[in-house]
Write a protein that holds these residues in place. Sequence first.
Motif, PDB file in Angstrom:
ATOM      1  N   UNK A  98     -13.805 -21.817  -0.648  1.00 11.59           N
ATOM      2  CA  UNK A  98     -12.788 -22.014  -1.680  1.00 11.59           C
ATOM      3  C   UNK A  98     -13.138 -23.223  -2.538  1.00 11.59           C
ATOM      4  N   UNK A  99     -13.614 -24.283  -1.892  1.00 12.97           N
ATOM      5  CA  UNK A  99     -14.005 -25.479  -2.636  1.00 12.97           C
ATOM      6  C   UNK A  99     -15.163 -25.184  -3.593  1.00 12.97           C
ATOM      7  N   UNK A 100     -16.100 -24.374  -3.129  1.00  9.89           N
ATOM      8  CA  UNK A 100     -17.211 -23.993  -3.993  1.00  9.89           C
ATOM      9  C   UNK A 100     -16.743 -23.177  -5.184  1.00  9.89           C
ATOM     10  N   UNK A 101     -15.837 -22.235  -4.940  1.00 13.32           N
ATOM     11  CA  UNK A 101     -15.301 -21.412  -6.023  1.00 13.32           C
ATOM     12  C   UNK A 101     -14.584 -22.270  -7.062  1.00 13.32           C
ATOM     13  N   UNK A 102     -13.775 -23.219  -6.589  1.00 11.94           N
ATOM     14  CA  UNK A 102     -13.071 -24.123  -7.504  1.00 11.94           C
ATOM     15  C   UNK A 102     -14.058 -24.981  -8.288  1.00 11.94           C
ATOM     16  N   UNK A 103     -15.115 -25.455  -7.599  1.00 12.99           N
ATOM     17  CA  UNK A 103     -16.149 -26.236  -8.274  1.00 12.99           C
ATOM     18  C   UNK A 103     -16.881 -25.429  -9.323  1.00 12.99           C
ATOM     19  N   UNK A 104     -17.069 -24.141  -9.046  1.00 12.67           N
ATOM     20  CA  UNK A 104     -17.709 -23.274 -10.025  1.00 12.67           C
ATOM     21  C   UNK A 104     -16.869 -23.128 -11.287  1.00 12.67           C
TER      22      UNK A 104
END
Length: 267
Positions: free
Chosen positions: A173-179
Amino acid sequence: MRQRVITAVVALALFLPVIYFDFGGVSVALLGAAMAVVGVYELFRMKGLAMLSFEGVLSALGAVLLVLPEGWFLFLPEGTDRFMLFYLVVMLLLGISVISKNTYTIDEAAFPVIVSLYVGVGFQNFVSARVESLIILCFGLFVVWATDIGAYMFGRHYGQRKLWPDISPNKTIEGAAGGILSAVVVAFFYLLVFPGNDYFGHGTFVMLLLTIIFSVVGQFGDLVESAIKRHYGVKDSGNILPGHGGILDRFDSLLFVFPIMHLLGVF
């Protein structure tokens, strides 16, 4: 990593001049059609079907018909569009059930049709974006690339909660938000140079809001490709790009983003 970098450099060296110059308005269309055929091949390969079969050739033909600009089909009567040609492909695929005495069913005919639509419409909008302008095409590319890089970097350093472990265990989820954040930042600076009111169908603020949608859609397209590969039990869609996999591995997000850009009036 060394192999991935070398492949990326070589691919960009070939890819960028084609989309930048679009020699005679032909090269990008041919590139899109070629990538669509490779995409069809990769999906048939994943399913264990032969590309050099009646349905394989028809599926590839259907994808190419969808990708190439309608102005290329000068033999069509006035008022007829490419989708009518595509429907002829559908009719032929359904006709196999009669020729085969129903050993080839409508369920089996659905696969090549969906494959044609998936890669055909995706690459069609990739080509259409370049026909509209290089600025619009590059905007879509930069949003997708920023999303991919941002998701990877944020996920690697801050990822804790799995996004969709049943489909793609490494995504967070953190990666998706960072993307999404990375895509918005890149879009912001891009729109400073090419303001939305001058180059897109929407103002700059609306384009930033749409960038969030495009980033989410791109990540969803990536998950769709992951789901397909997981269903067929393969790691990569192909091996045409050493270290990166296949065409669908690199363009899965773009196949979703460019049609949504078109749908939302960006081009």
